[in-house]
Design a protein around this motif. Structure first.
Motif, PDB file in Angstrom:
ATOM      1  N   MET A 108      98.470 -22.004  67.234  1.00 60.20           N
ATOM      2  CA  MET A 108      98.051 -22.732  68.413  1.00 60.20           C
ATOM      3  C   MET A 108      96.578 -22.485  68.719  1.00 60.20           C
ATOM      4  SD  MET A 108     101.271 -22.186  71.024  1.00 60.20           S
ATOM      5  CE  MET A 108     100.414 -23.163  72.268  1.00 60.20           C
ATOM      6  N   TYR A 109      95.930 -23.474  69.313  1.00 64.05           N
ATOM      7  CA  TYR A 109      94.548 -23.319  69.722  1.00 64.05           C
ATOM      8  C   TYR A 109      94.469 -22.411  70.943  1.00 64.05           C
ATOM      9  CZ  TYR A 109      93.568 -27.394  66.791  1.00 64.05           C
ATOM     10  OH  TYR A 109      93.443 -28.259  65.750  1.00 64.05           O
ATOM     11  N   PHE A 110      93.435 -21.553  70.970  1.00 64.86           N
ATOM     12  CA  PHE A 110      93.199 -20.751  72.163  1.00 64.86           C
ATOM     13  C   PHE A 110      92.729 -21.670  73.288  1.00 64.86           C
ATOM     14  CE2 PHE A 110      90.149 -18.664  74.970  1.00 64.86           C
ATOM     15  CZ  PHE A 110      90.924 -17.632  75.472  1.00 64.86           C
ATOM     16  N   THR A 111      93.308 -21.499  74.474  1.00 62.81           N
ATOM     17  CA  THR A 111      92.920 -22.262  75.647  1.00 62.81           C
ATOM     18  C   THR A 111      92.620 -21.286  76.773  1.00 62.81           C
ATOM     19  OG1 THR A 111      94.296 -24.161  75.041  1.00 62.81           O
ATOM     20  CG2 THR A 111      93.635 -23.993  77.337  1.00 62.81           C
ATOM     21  N   GLY A 112      91.408 -21.345  77.295  1.00 64.68           N
ATOM     22  CA  GLY A 112      91.040 -20.459  78.385  1.00 64.68           C
ATOM     23  C   GLY A 112      89.564 -20.152  78.385  1.00 64.68           C
ATOM     24  N   LEU A 113      89.196 -19.086  79.092  1.00 61.38           N
ATOM     25  CA  LEU A 113      87.804 -18.662  79.195  1.00 61.38           C
ATOM     26  C   LEU A 113      87.560 -17.445  78.315  1.00 61.38           C
ATOM     27  CD1 LEU A 113      87.106 -18.910  83.042  1.00 61.38           C
ATOM     28  CD2 LEU A 113      86.559 -20.579  81.269  1.00 61.38           C
ATOM     29  N   GLN A 114      86.439 -17.478  77.618  1.00 62.31           N
ATOM     30  CA  GLN A 114      85.973 -16.310  76.872  1.00 62.31           C
ATOM     31  C   GLN A 114      84.688 -15.834  77.535  1.00 62.31           C
ATOM     32  OE1 GLN A 114      85.614 -17.606  72.793  1.00 62.31           O
ATOM     33  NE2 GLN A 114      87.789 -17.444  72.417  1.00 62.31           N
ATOM     34  N   ILE A 115      84.653 -14.546  77.873  1.00 59.62           N
ATOM     35  CA  ILE A 115      83.538 -13.981  78.623  1.00 59.62           C
ATOM     36  C   ILE A 115      82.940 -12.825  77.822  1.00 59.62           C
ATOM     37  CG2 ILE A 115      82.784 -13.011  80.821  1.00 59.62           C
ATOM     38  CD1 ILE A 115      84.079 -15.773  81.074  1.00 59.62           C
ATOM     39  N   LYS A 116      81.622 -12.809  77.755  1.00 55.26           N
ATOM     40  CA  LYS A 116      80.912 -11.679  77.165  1.00 55.26           C
ATOM     41  C   LYS A 116      79.800 -11.284  78.119  1.00 55.26           C
ATOM     42  CE  LYS A 116      79.460  -8.751  73.979  1.00 55.26           C
ATOM     43  NZ  LYS A 116      80.243  -7.566  73.545  1.00 55.26           N
ATOM     44  N   LYS A 117      79.960 -10.123  78.754  1.00 52.78           N
ATOM     45  CA  LYS A 117      78.965  -9.667  79.714  1.00 52.78           C
ATOM     46  C   LYS A 117      77.882  -8.861  79.018  1.00 52.78           C
ATOM     47  CE  LYS A 117      82.021  -9.437  83.756  1.00 52.78           C
ATOM     48  NZ  LYS A 117      82.560  -8.557  84.826  1.00 52.78           N
ATOM     49  N   ARG A 118      76.642  -9.166  79.387  1.00 57.31           N
ATOM     50  CA  ARG A 118      75.502  -8.396  78.904  1.00 57.31           C
ATOM     51  C   ARG A 118      74.575  -8.123  80.083  1.00 57.31           C
ATOM     52  NH1 ARG A 118      76.100 -12.175  74.449  1.00 57.31           N
ATOM     53  NH2 ARG A 118      76.652 -11.060  72.530  1.00 57.31           N
ATOM     54  N   PRO A 119      73.718  -7.102  79.992  1.00 56.96           N
ATOM     55  CA  PRO A 119      72.790  -6.833  81.088  1.00 56.96           C
ATOM     56  C   PRO A 119      71.828  -8.012  81.288  1.00 56.96           C
ATOM     57  CG  PRO A 119      72.893  -4.974  79.555  1.00 56.96           C
ATOM     58  CD  PRO A 119      73.615  -6.109  78.903  1.00 56.96           C
ATOM     59  N   GLY A 120      71.285  -8.085  82.462  1.00 56.42           N
ATOM     60  CA  GLY A 120      70.329  -9.144  82.744  1.00 56.42           C
ATOM     61  C   GLY A 120      70.988 -10.294  83.484  1.00 56.42           C
ATOM     62  N   ARG A 121      70.163 -11.291  83.817  1.00 51.34           N
ATOM     63  CA  ARG A 121      70.629 -12.383  84.671  1.00 51.34           C
ATOM     64  C   ARG A 121      70.461 -13.755  84.004  1.00 51.34           C
ATOM     65  NH1 ARG A 121      68.131 -12.212  90.333  1.00 51.34           N
ATOM     66  NH2 ARG A 121      66.246 -12.026  89.138  1.00 51.34           N
ATOM     67  N   ILE A 122      70.531 -13.763  82.677  1.00 48.90           N
ATOM     68  CA  ILE A 122      70.564 -15.036  81.952  1.00 48.90           C
ATOM     69  C   ILE A 122      72.012 -15.294  81.532  1.00 48.90           C
ATOM     70  CG2 ILE A 122      69.784 -16.326  79.936  1.00 48.90           C
ATOM     71  CD1 ILE A 122      67.213 -14.790  80.000  1.00 48.90           C
ATOM     72  N   ILE A 123      72.477 -16.506  81.804  1.00 50.58           N
ATOM     73  CA  ILE A 123      73.831 -16.907  81.464  1.00 50.58           C
ATOM     74  C   ILE A 123      73.764 -18.093  80.507  1.00 50.58           C
ATOM     75  CG2 ILE A 123      76.073 -17.677  82.329  1.00 50.58           C
ATOM     76  CD1 ILE A 123      75.283 -14.986  83.454  1.00 50.58           C
ATOM     77  N   VAL A 124      74.475 -17.994  79.395  1.00 59.61           N
ATOM     78  CA  VAL A 124      74.672 -19.137  78.507  1.00 59.61           C
ATOM     79  C   VAL A 124      76.128 -19.556  78.644  1.00 59.61           C
ATOM     80  CG1 VAL A 124      74.558 -20.023  76.158  1.00 59.61           C
ATOM     81  CG2 VAL A 124      72.903 -18.303  76.912  1.00 59.61           C
ATOM     82  N   ALA A 125      76.355 -20.839  78.916  1.00 64.39           N
ATOM     83  CA  ALA A 125      77.708 -21.317  79.177  1.00 64.39           C
ATOM     84  C   ALA A 125      77.991 -22.575  78.369  1.00 64.39           C
ATOM     85  CB  ALA A 125      77.892 -21.594  80.674  1.00 64.39           C
ATOM     86  N   ALA A 126      79.270 -22.808  78.112  1.00 69.26           N
ATOM     87  CA  ALA A 126      79.722 -24.036  77.441  1.00 69.26           C
ATOM     88  C   ALA A 126      81.050 -24.437  78.079  1.00 69.26           C
ATOM     89  CB  ALA A 126      79.879 -23.808  75.943  1.00 69.26           C
ATOM     90  N   PRO A 127      81.057 -25.482  78.912  1.00 70.53           N
ATOM     91  CA  PRO A 127      82.282 -25.845  79.626  1.00 70.53           C
ATOM     92  C   PRO A 127      83.256 -26.707  78.841  1.00 70.53           C
ATOM     93  CG  PRO A 127      80.487 -27.235  80.339  1.00 70.53           C
ATOM     94  CD  PRO A 127      79.901 -26.250  79.371  1.00 70.53           C
ATOM     95  N   HIS A 128      82.800 -27.306  77.737  1.00 72.68           N
ATOM     96  CA  HIS A 128      83.633 -28.317  77.063  1.00 72.68           C
ATOM     97  C   HIS A 128      83.860 -28.007  75.594  1.00 72.68           C
ATOM     98  CE1 HIS A 128      81.690 -31.092  80.288  1.00 72.68           C
ATOM     99  NE2 HIS A 128      82.753 -30.470  80.775  1.00 72.68           N
ATOM    100  N   ASP A 129      83.802 -26.737  75.221  1.00 71.08           N
ATOM    101  CA  ASP A 129      84.037 -26.394  73.821  1.00 71.08           C
ATOM    102  C   ASP A 129      85.485 -26.670  73.447  1.00 71.08           C
ATOM    103  OD1 ASP A 129      83.349 -25.239  71.270  1.00 71.08           O
ATOM    104  OD2 ASP A 129      84.557 -23.523  71.853  1.00 71.08           O
ATOM    105  N   GLY A 130      85.703 -27.006  72.191  1.00 75.47           N
ATOM    106  CA  GLY A 130      87.053 -27.254  71.711  1.00 75.47           C
ATOM    107  C   GLY A 130      87.027 -27.647  70.253  1.00 75.47           C
ATOM    108  N   ASP A 131      88.158 -28.070  69.766  1.00 78.98           N
ATOM    109  CA  ASP A 131      88.303 -28.342  68.345  1.00 78.98           C
ATOM    110  C   ASP A 131      87.989 -29.781  67.960  1.00 78.98           C
ATOM    111  OD1 ASP A 131      89.395 -25.679  67.322  1.00 78.98           O
ATOM    112  OD2 ASP A 131      90.666 -26.103  69.036  1.00 78.98           O
TER     113      ASP A 131
END
Length: 223
Positions: free
Chosen positions: A1-24
């Protein structure tokens, strides 16, 4: 099955890279490989990552949760935005995919009315992006046979099609700036041929990451 949900990787600092519509990319809704590009860009910048995977078939997490009728789906929207805005970011880079923009790479602040200092930073960033594209698409370079991407940056380039003016993340960023908080946002739309290259070719994603990373230190002086 495909993973469905949020994947989070926290790093120091205040820059955020996001992708709201990733999928297969099989449902015709997902921005295939946008999450992979976002993850590599976050690692390159030492930034935190917020990745929504295979959720687009259920809900667009980049919508105002107050406008989502199903409370279970609205909760996904809240989680996505909370992960971006807690703690308050200095820069949000949100990675999307497109097939119909006027430019192969379309980058937007999400609104037209930026002040002079913001415009100056954006002009420097656009210049660095253009130089990076020229560097990777040298005539005899490994990417020479792949179409050189065109670039548009809004509001500097008015004919950018995908301006993100109704994208919820950028509505929130604009509201924070109007309240006096110095945050920035770059909505990045990448054409399908750049996100989903044929197998066995050069590492196009590596080039994209370096292109998008170019100029961030100058865009955010003193970080």
């Amino acid at each position: 099955m495909y993973f469905t949900g949020l994947q989070i990787k926290k790093r120091p600092g205040r820059i955020i890279v996001a992708a709201p519509h990733d999928g297969d990319d099989a449902d015709g809704l997902s921005d295939g490989n946008s999450g992979l590009i976002a993850a590599r860009l976050a690692e390159r910048l030492g930034a935190s990552l917020v990745l929504a995977r295979n959720l687009r078939r259920l809900v667009d997490v980049n919508k105002d949760p107050e406008n989502v009728a199903d409370p279970r789906l609205a909760a996904w929207c809240r989680r996505y935005q909370e992960r971006i805005f807690r703690p308050l970011p200095l820069l949000v880079l949100e990675i999307h995919g497109h097939v119909s923009g006027h430019f192969d790479l379309e980058i937007s602040t999400g609104y037209r009315g930026i002040d002079a200092a913001y415009r100056e930073r954006l002009e420097l960033y656009r210049r660095d992006l253009r130089q990076a594209i020229d560097h990777f698409w040298l005539p005899c370079g490994p990417l020479g046979e792949i179409k050189k991407p065109t670039l548009g940056v809004f509001p500097l380039d008015a004919d950018v099609k995908l301006k993100a003016t109704r994208t919820y993340t950028f509505q929130l960023l604009r509201a924070l700036r109007l309240l006096g908080y110095p945050c920035y946002g770059l909505h990045v739309e990448i054409h399908r041929y750049l996100r989903l290259p044929p197998p066995g070719g050069p590492d196009l994603h590596a080039a994209l990451v370096e292109i998008l990373a170019a100029g961030i230190k100058r865009f955010l002086p003193g970080r």
